[in-house]
Structure formats: structure tokens, C-alpha cells
Design a protein around this motif. Structure first.
Motif, PDB file in Angstrom:
ATOM      1  N   GLU A   1      12.673 -12.166  -6.886  1.00  0.00           N
ATOM      2  CA  GLU A   1      11.065 -12.493  -7.126  1.00  0.00           C
ATOM      3  C   GLU A   1      10.346 -12.356  -5.602  1.00  0.00           C
ATOM      4  O   GLU A   1       9.213 -12.191  -5.578  1.00  0.00           O
ATOM      5  N   ALA A   2      11.185 -13.077  -4.719  1.00  0.00           N
ATOM      6  CA  ALA A   2      10.462 -13.034  -3.395  1.00  0.00           C
ATOM      7  C   ALA A   2      10.261 -11.513  -2.917  1.00  0.00           C
ATOM      8  O   ALA A   2       9.341 -11.131  -2.353  1.00  0.00           O
ATOM      9  N   GLN A   3      11.185 -10.658  -3.072  1.00  0.00           N
ATOM     10  CA  GLN A   3      11.051  -9.144  -2.627  1.00  0.00           C
ATOM     11  C   GLN A   3      10.041  -8.678  -3.445  1.00  0.00           C
ATOM     12  O   GLN A   3       9.184  -8.067  -2.769  1.00  0.00           O
ATOM     13  N   ARG A   4       9.748  -8.756  -4.700  1.00  0.00           N
ATOM     14  CA  ARG A   4       8.562  -8.134  -5.450  1.00  0.00           C
ATOM     15  C   ARG A   4       7.136  -8.866  -4.949  1.00  0.00           C
ATOM     16  O   ARG A   4       6.537  -8.058  -4.956  1.00  0.00           O
ATOM     17  N   SER A   5       7.403 -10.024  -4.694  1.00  0.00           N
ATOM     18  CA  SER A   5       5.982 -10.802  -4.118  1.00  0.00           C
ATOM     19  C   SER A   5       5.706 -10.150  -2.823  1.00  0.00           C
ATOM     20  O   SER A   5       4.427  -9.905  -2.594  1.00  0.00           O
ATOM     21  N   TYR A   6       6.561 -10.041  -2.103  1.00  0.00           N
ATOM     22  CA  TYR A   6       6.456  -9.589  -0.824  1.00  0.00           C
ATOM     23  C   TYR A   6       6.003  -7.774  -0.831  1.00  0.00           C
ATOM     24  O   TYR A   6       4.877  -7.485  -0.163  1.00  0.00           O
ATOM     25  N   GLU A   7       6.589  -7.210  -1.802  1.00  0.00           N
ATOM     26  CA  GLU A   7       6.030  -5.763  -2.108  1.00  0.00           C
ATOM     27  C   GLU A   7       4.673  -5.681  -2.572  1.00  0.00           C
ATOM     28  O   GLU A   7       3.880  -4.820  -2.165  1.00  0.00           O
ATOM     29  N   ALA A   8       4.226  -6.615  -3.363  1.00  0.00           N
ATOM     30  CA  ALA A   8       2.828  -6.820  -4.044  1.00  0.00           C
ATOM     31  C   ALA A   8       1.843  -6.957  -2.993  1.00  0.00           C
ATOM     32  O   ALA A   8       0.956  -6.659  -2.953  1.00  0.00           O
ATOM     33  N   ASN A   9       2.036  -7.872  -1.923  1.00  0.00           N
ATOM     34  CA  ASN A   9       1.382  -8.196  -0.822  1.00  0.00           C
ATOM     35  C   ASN A   9       1.224  -6.841  -0.070  1.00  0.00           C
ATOM     36  O   ASN A   9       0.083  -6.846   0.572  1.00  0.00           O
ATOM     37  N   LEU A  10       2.343  -6.385   0.208  1.00  0.00           N
ATOM     38  CA  LEU A  10       2.348  -5.357   1.120  1.00  0.00           C
ATOM     39  C   LEU A  10       1.415  -4.035   0.543  1.00  0.00           C
ATOM     40  O   LEU A  10       0.682  -3.488   1.559  1.00  0.00           O
ATOM     41  N   ARG A  11       1.369  -3.849  -0.784  1.00  0.00           N
ATOM     42  CA  ARG A  11       0.714  -2.849  -1.381  1.00  0.00           C
ATOM     43  C   ARG A  11      -0.779  -3.248  -1.317  1.00  0.00           C
ATOM     44  O   ARG A  11      -1.669  -2.478  -1.124  1.00  0.00           O
ATOM     45  N   MET A  12      -1.145  -4.770  -1.492  1.00  0.00           N
ATOM     46  CA  MET A  12      -2.463  -4.954  -1.263  1.00  0.00           C
ATOM     47  C   MET A  12      -3.038  -4.924   0.211  1.00  0.00           C
ATOM     48  O   MET A  12      -4.075  -4.738   0.373  1.00  0.00           O
ATOM     49  N   PHE A  13      -2.262  -5.138   1.180  1.00  0.00           N
ATOM     50  CA  PHE A  13      -2.493  -5.036   2.795  1.00  0.00           C
ATOM     51  C   PHE A  13      -2.773  -3.470   2.847  1.00  0.00           C
ATOM     52  O   PHE A  13      -3.796  -3.054   3.393  1.00  0.00           O
ATOM     53  N   ASP A  14      -1.675  -2.571   2.334  1.00  0.00           N
ATOM     54  CA  ASP A  14      -2.132  -1.137   2.458  1.00  0.00           C
ATOM     55  C   ASP A  14      -3.292  -0.675   1.806  1.00  0.00           C
ATOM     56  O   ASP A  14      -4.127   0.223   2.263  1.00  0.00           O
ATOM     57  N   GLN A  15      -3.642  -1.186   0.569  1.00  0.00           N
ATOM     58  CA  GLN A  15      -4.999  -0.804  -0.100  1.00  0.00           C
ATOM     59  C   GLN A  15      -6.150  -1.206   0.569  1.00  0.00           C
ATOM     60  O   GLN A  15      -7.033  -0.550   0.868  1.00  0.00           O
ATOM     61  N   ALA A  16      -6.187  -2.470   1.180  1.00  0.00           N
ATOM     62  CA  ALA A  16      -7.321  -2.955   2.101  1.00  0.00           C
ATOM     63  C   ALA A  16      -7.497  -1.967   3.266  1.00  0.00           C
ATOM     64  O   ALA A  16      -8.478  -1.700   3.612  1.00  0.00           O
ATOM     65  N   ARG A  17      -6.498  -1.643   3.834  1.00  0.00           N
ATOM     66  CA  ARG A  17      -6.439  -0.931   5.159  1.00  0.00           C
ATOM     67  C   ARG A  17      -6.653   0.421   4.779  1.00  0.00           C
ATOM     68  O   ARG A  17      -7.717   1.002   5.546  1.00  0.00           O
ATOM     69  N   GLN A  18      -6.603   1.300   3.666  1.00  0.00           N
ATOM     70  CA  GLN A  18      -7.163   2.334   3.348  1.00  0.00           C
ATOM     71  C   GLN A  18      -8.601   2.274   3.030  1.00  0.00           C
ATOM     72  O   GLN A  18      -9.204   3.160   3.455  1.00  0.00           O
ATOM     73  N   MET A  19      -9.093   1.413   2.459  1.00  0.00           N
ATOM     74  CA  MET A  19     -10.408   1.132   1.856  1.00  0.00           C
ATOM     75  C   MET A  19     -11.136   0.998   3.211  1.00  0.00           C
ATOM     76  O   MET A  19     -12.183   1.502   3.214  1.00  0.00           O
ATOM     77  N   SER A  20     -10.756   0.076   4.278  1.00  0.00           N
ATOM     78  CA  SER A  20     -11.537  -0.096   5.322  1.00  0.00           C
ATOM     79  C   SER A  20     -11.771   1.409   6.130  1.00  0.00           C
ATOM     80  O   SER A  20     -12.752   1.647   6.840  1.00  0.00           O
ATOM     81  N   SER A  21     -10.622   1.898   6.300  1.00  0.00           N
ATOM     82  CA  SER A  21     -10.418   3.157   7.033  1.00  0.00           C
ATOM     83  C   SER A  21     -11.455   4.213   6.276  1.00  0.00           C
ATOM     84  O   SER A  21     -12.060   5.032   6.980  1.00  0.00           O
ATOM     85  N   ALA A  22     -11.468   4.287   4.950  1.00  0.00           N
ATOM     86  CA  ALA A  22     -12.376   4.921   4.229  1.00  0.00           C
ATOM     87  C   ALA A  22     -13.964   4.871   4.478  1.00  0.00           C
ATOM     88  O   ALA A  22     -14.582   5.657   4.654  1.00  0.00           O
ATOM     89  N   LEU A  23     -14.104   3.654   4.440  1.00  0.00           N
ATOM     90  CA  LEU A  23     -15.477   3.185   4.865  1.00  0.00           C
ATOM     91  C   LEU A  23     -15.756   3.375   6.163  1.00  0.00           C
ATOM     92  O   LEU A  23     -16.980   3.940   6.497  1.00  0.00           O
ATOM     93  N   LEU A  24     -15.251   3.278   7.219  1.00  0.00           N
ATOM     94  CA  LEU A  24     -15.300   3.660   8.626  1.00  0.00           C
ATOM     95  C   LEU A  24     -15.609   5.211   8.693  1.00  0.00           C
ATOM     96  O   LEU A  24     -16.584   5.555   9.219  1.00  0.00           O
ATOM     97  N   ASP A  25     -14.847   5.977   7.787  1.00  0.00           N
ATOM     98  CA  ASP A  25     -14.874   7.585   7.816  1.00  0.00           C
ATOM     99  C   ASP A  25     -16.425   7.723   7.247  1.00  0.00           C
ATOM    100  O   ASP A  25     -17.092   8.616   7.783  1.00  0.00           O
ATOM    101  N   LEU A  26     -16.850   6.821   6.142  1.00  0.00           N
ATOM    102  CA  LEU A  26     -18.232   7.275   5.746  1.00  0.00           C
ATOM    103  C   LEU A  26     -19.351   6.916   6.495  1.00  0.00           C
ATOM    104  O   LEU A  26     -20.294   7.596   6.561  1.00  0.00           O
ATOM    105  N   LEU A  27     -19.095   6.026   7.227  1.00  0.00           N
ATOM    106  CA  LEU A  27     -20.064   5.535   8.327  1.00  0.00           C
ATOM    107  C   LEU A  27     -20.298   6.258   9.568  1.00  0.00           C
ATOM    108  O   LEU A  27     -21.380   6.199  10.060  1.00  0.00           O
ATOM    109  N   ARG A  28     -19.627   6.898   9.795  1.00  0.00           N
ATOM    110  CA  ARG A  28     -19.338   7.973  10.759  1.00  0.00           C
ATOM    111  C   ARG A  28     -20.133   9.050  10.335  1.00  0.00           C
ATOM    112  O   ARG A  28     -20.688   9.792  11.455  1.00  0.00           O
ATOM    113  N   ARG A  29     -20.092   9.363   9.251  1.00  0.00           N
ATOM    114  CA  ARG A  29     -20.936  10.576   8.862  1.00  0.00           C
ATOM    115  C   ARG A  29     -22.239  10.714   8.960  1.00  0.00           C
ATOM    116  O   ARG A  29     -23.235   9.558   8.966  1.00  0.00           O
TER     117      ARG A  29
END
Length: 130
Positions: A102-130
Motif C-alpha cells: 500500500e505504501a509503495q502504491r501510494s508513493y508511485e501515485a504521488n510520483l506520477r502526480m509530481f511528474d505530471q505537474a512537472r510536465q505541465m509546467s514545462s509545457a506551459l513555459l514552452d508555450l510562453l516562450r513562443r
């Protein structure tokens, strides 16, 4: 960008809390055969900063499970009483493995959320640079 930052901090706090929980589970498994060992249980608490609820979590107080220790019959054991019994631990490996999963799966879910937020912020910065 503040929303992305808060999403990153929320998921990072979840990963940290689950990692600490997993450490306690592994200590329980390592001490399953230790005479007199009481299982450790951990609780989660919400982090409050300046009186405001942040949504972040942290590992709270670690408690000892006070269920009865198993009595083991082994007259040759150095801790055995006059009847040949000594107190084992109250660690149930099936419960500990389930908690670890259960702890491992909760950790993985938080990791996926972290990665998703990082990707979205990176994509937003790319859009703002254009």
C-alpha cells in the motif's frame, strides 16, 4: 505557476511520508523474530503553516502496537521462563507485506502526480516562450 509549485510540494510531501512509512514497515519485518518486539504503526498528519491548511501530509507520531505478544514454547531458549515459554513479537508478516504494498502504491501515485505537474509546467513555459 503557483498552482504547479503547490502541486509539486503536495506530491513531494506524500512521497516523503510514504517513504518514512515504508521504513517503519521494513523495521517491523526485520524484527519479526525478535523476542519482545512490538510492531510500530505510523499515522499521517496534515501540515499546517501559519495557521493555514497546506494540504501537505507528514508522518505523525509512531506508536507501538499493544496487541499481545505471541507465546512461544522453546525450553532451550535463554529467555524462556520456568514453563519453557518466552514472548515473541506481535508482527504479522502478511499484514506488513500488505502495508508495504500500500505504501509503495501510494508513493508511485504521488510520483506520477509530481511528474505530471512537472510536465505541465514545462509545457506551459514552452508555450510562453513562443
Amino acid at each position: 505557476m503557483a498552482d504547479f509549485s503547490s502541486a509539486l510540494s503536495l506530491s513531494a510531501s506524500g512521497m516523503s511520508a510514504q517513504a518514512q512509512r515504508l521504513r517503519h514497515v521494513s523495521e517491523n519485518i526485520a524484527n519479526a523474530d525478535t523476542p519482545g518486539y512490538h510492531r510500530k504503526t505510523a499515522t499521517f498528519e496534515e501540515v499546517v503553516s501559519a495557521g493555514q491548511h497546506t494540504g501537505q501530509v507528514a508522518l505523525g507520531q509512531v506508536n507501538l502496537d499493544r496487541t499481545a505478544l505471541t507465546r512461544i514454547y522453546d525450553p532451550g531458549h535463554p529467555l524462556a521462563d520456568e514453563g519453557g515459554y518466552y514472548d515473541g513479537s506481535n508482527v504479522d508478516l502478511v499484514v506488513e507485506i500488505a502495508d508495504a504494498r500500500e505504501a509503495q502504491r501510494s508513493y508511485e501515485a504521488n510520483l506520477r502526480m509530481f511528474d505530471q505537474a512537472r510536465q505541465m509546467s514545462s509545457a506551459l513555459l514552452d508555450l510562453l516562450r513562443r
